[in-house]
Motif scaffolding. Structure first.
Motif, PDB file in Angstrom:
ATOM      1  N   GLY A 108      40.233  39.159  36.352  1.00  0.00           N
ATOM      2  CA  GLY A 108      40.804  40.340  36.972  1.00  0.00           C
ATOM      3  C   GLY A 108      41.355  40.101  38.362  1.00  0.00           C
ATOM      4  O   GLY A 108      41.361  38.993  38.907  1.00  0.00           O
ATOM      5  N   LYS A 109      41.795  41.197  38.954  1.00  0.00           N
ATOM      6  CA  LYS A 109      42.480  41.194  40.245  1.00  0.00           C
ATOM      7  C   LYS A 109      41.600  40.644  41.370  1.00  0.00           C
ATOM      8  O   LYS A 109      42.068  39.889  42.227  1.00  0.00           O
ATOM      9  CB  LYS A 109      42.916  42.624  40.556  1.00  0.00           C
ATOM     10  N   GLY A 110      40.326  41.014  41.378  1.00  0.00           N
ATOM     11  CA  GLY A 110      39.447  40.594  42.457  1.00  0.00           C
ATOM     12  C   GLY A 110      39.304  39.092  42.543  1.00  0.00           C
ATOM     13  O   GLY A 110      39.382  38.504  43.635  1.00  0.00           O
ATOM     14  N   THR A 221      35.383  46.859  40.060  1.00  0.00           N
ATOM     15  CA  THR A 221      36.053  47.664  41.100  1.00  0.00           C
ATOM     16  C   THR A 221      35.732  47.046  42.458  1.00  0.00           C
ATOM     17  O   THR A 221      34.967  47.612  43.235  1.00  0.00           O
ATOM     18  CB  THR A 221      35.575  49.128  41.054  1.00  0.00           C
ATOM     19  N   GLU A 222      36.326  45.901  42.723  1.00  0.00           N
ATOM     20  CA  GLU A 222      36.028  45.197  43.966  1.00  0.00           C
ATOM     21  C   GLU A 222      36.492  45.991  45.186  1.00  0.00           C
ATOM     22  O   GLU A 222      35.935  45.863  46.268  1.00  0.00           O
ATOM     23  CB  GLU A 222      36.664  43.804  43.959  1.00  0.00           C
ATOM     24  N   ASP A 223      37.496  46.871  45.026  1.00  0.00           N
ATOM     25  CA  ASP A 223      37.974  47.663  46.150  1.00  0.00           C
ATOM     26  C   ASP A 223      36.927  48.699  46.581  1.00  0.00           C
ATOM     27  O   ASP A 223      36.674  48.882  47.766  1.00  0.00           O
ATOM     28  CB  ASP A 223      39.306  48.334  45.823  1.00  0.00           C
ATOM     29  N   TYR A 224      36.309  49.378  45.616  1.00  0.00           N
ATOM     30  CA  TYR A 224      35.271  50.356  45.936  1.00  0.00           C
ATOM     31  C   TYR A 224      34.066  49.667  46.573  1.00  0.00           C
ATOM     32  O   TYR A 224      33.505  50.148  47.565  1.00  0.00           O
ATOM     33  CB  TYR A 224      34.854  51.080  44.658  1.00  0.00           C
ATOM     34  N   GLN A 225      33.686  48.533  46.029  1.00  0.00           N
ATOM     35  CA  GLN A 225      32.557  47.781  46.574  1.00  0.00           C
ATOM     36  C   GLN A 225      32.857  47.279  47.982  1.00  0.00           C
ATOM     37  O   GLN A 225      31.981  47.294  48.854  1.00  0.00           O
ATOM     38  CB  GLN A 225      32.242  46.604  45.649  1.00  0.00           C
TER      39      GLN A 225
END
Length: 398
Positions: A108-110, A221-225
């Motif tokens: 994924g993106k992260g 959801t690396e952005d939320y984390q």
């Protein structure tokens, strides 16, 4: 039973008060940012993760090369992550620096961004890194706005992410309207209250030293984390509505389900891990932004709260019809007031943003989405089924 209803009402009013407080905080407009008299001083690296994005990547890069910012003060870097198409070649032809990642699993993106940042921060001098999605069309003044906010001392700045394809279907229209509301309430509202804006995963700028010290992270959801890790590190996300990025939304619900499941599972997992730390540190440091981060992690989402409130009111009305006046009218009126306030909540956001009438029409489809999202949230919380990252189609693919 009336006592149980009263307790339930109080338990619903507490998270409702939090959501209403965000709305209240957003009433004041953002302070007008000016950069016309500024000479650009910050060097930016633009980072874009791309997996099989040959349909959109060249157009995205071409638009980025047209930014109103000195060309020697920014560079465009694409991580072509396990691509099986012409993404890398087309991005190079358009003028980007391409980094091809083929080793290890594609998760994924992260993971792709973390890999790219390790390379860039070790070899490329820069003051800040900006992240866009592969399909984002960027306003020409974006870097000018970020340069001005960095000069004011901001460490992380979330730009205004706008959906550019509201005419592509009912779900795209609803997503467009929801982003209008989120930008107003969850970004501007938090910023005006002195808290940390939402990390939207796109159109966001980081000082290089922040990424060096905190990293980017991986996961569903690396952005939320990352927002939660930034809070624990004492870093708040600023919000700048004049830095605009325009992205695509899935046209149909069937295309968005996997993406939403990933977000909801990742959000639940991150909240479970960080909520207690945010609360403890917020109390210890007397930091309102940390406490707000903990509150967000513990409280139900707006859609889940609305569904619960409507269901409990409907049950009480039904009981009164079948069994007689078990619940007093004053209590039912109080429940009705809560449900009514939750119903008009999104329309207040649209009104503050002076959104067009079609945004109000799109939000009228909200009750259907509330049911679907709440069901998915329950599934994400209690299901043991593995949720993997899946690429969302763009443009003609949809």
């Amino acid at each position: 039973m009336a006592v149980i209803s009263l307790v339930a009402l109080v338990l619903c009013l507490i998270p409702a008060g939090y959501w209403f407080l965000l709305a209240l905080g957003s009433v004041r407009q953002a302070r007008r940012l000016t950069w016309q008299d500024r000479r650009p001083e910050h060097r930016f690296l633009i980072a874009i993760p791309a997996h099989d994005e040959e349909r959109v990547i060249a157009r995205t890069v071409q638009r980025l090369r047209e930014l109103d910012y000195p060309s020697d003060l920014y560079a465009i870097h694409i991580v072509a992550d396990h691509c099986s198409d012409a993404t890398a070649a087309l991005a190079r032809q358009a003028g980007a620096v391409v980094h091809e990642r083929n080793e290890g699993p594609r998760s994924g993106k992260g993971a792709a961004l973390s890999w790219l940042f390790q390379r860039l921060l070790a070899t490329e001098p820069c003051d800040a890194i900006v992240i866009f999605d592969s399909d984002t069309w960027v306003d020409t003044a974006f870097l000018r706005a970020m340069d001005a906010r960095l000069a004011q001392g901001a460490a992380v700045i979330q730009g205004q992410h706008i959906i550019r394809n509201p005419d592509s279907g009912w779900f795209a229209a609803l997503t467009w309207a929801m982003f209008i509301i989120d930008n107003r309430f969850q970004n501007l509202g938090r910023a005006n209250c002195g808290w940390s804006a939402k990390h939207m995963g796109d159109s966001i700028c980081f000082r290089a030293e922040v990424l060096r010290s905190v990293g980017w992270g991986e996961g569903l959801t690396e952005d939320y984390q990352l927002r939660q890790r930034l809070l624990l590190a004492g870093i708040r996300i600023a919000y700048e509505p004049l830095a605009k990025g325009y992205g695509e939304a899935p046209q149909r619900w069937s295309q968005a389900q996997t993406q939403r499941k990933r977000w909801l599972r990742g959000t639940h997992d991150a909240s479970s891990h960080f909520a207690r730390h945010l609360l403890v540190e917020g109390v210890r440091r007397r930091d309102a932004a940390l406490l707000e981060g903990a509150v967000q992690a513990y409280f139900p989402s707006y859609s889940t709260l609305t569904l619960i409130s409507v269901a409990l009111l409907a049950i009480q009305l039904l009981v009164n019809v079948v069994l007689g006046p078990v619940f007093p009218p004053s209590l039912l009126w109080a429940w009705g007031g809560l449900v009514g306030a939750l119903f008009i909540y999104p329309y207040v956001g649209l009104a503050l943003e002076r959104a067009p009438l079609r945004a109000y029409a799109a939000v009228s489809l909200g009750p259907l989405y509330v049911v679907l999202r709440s069901w998915m949230a329950l599934s994400a919380r209690y299901s043991r089924q593995t949720v993997a990252w899946v690429r969302t189609p763009h443009g003609e693919e949809q």
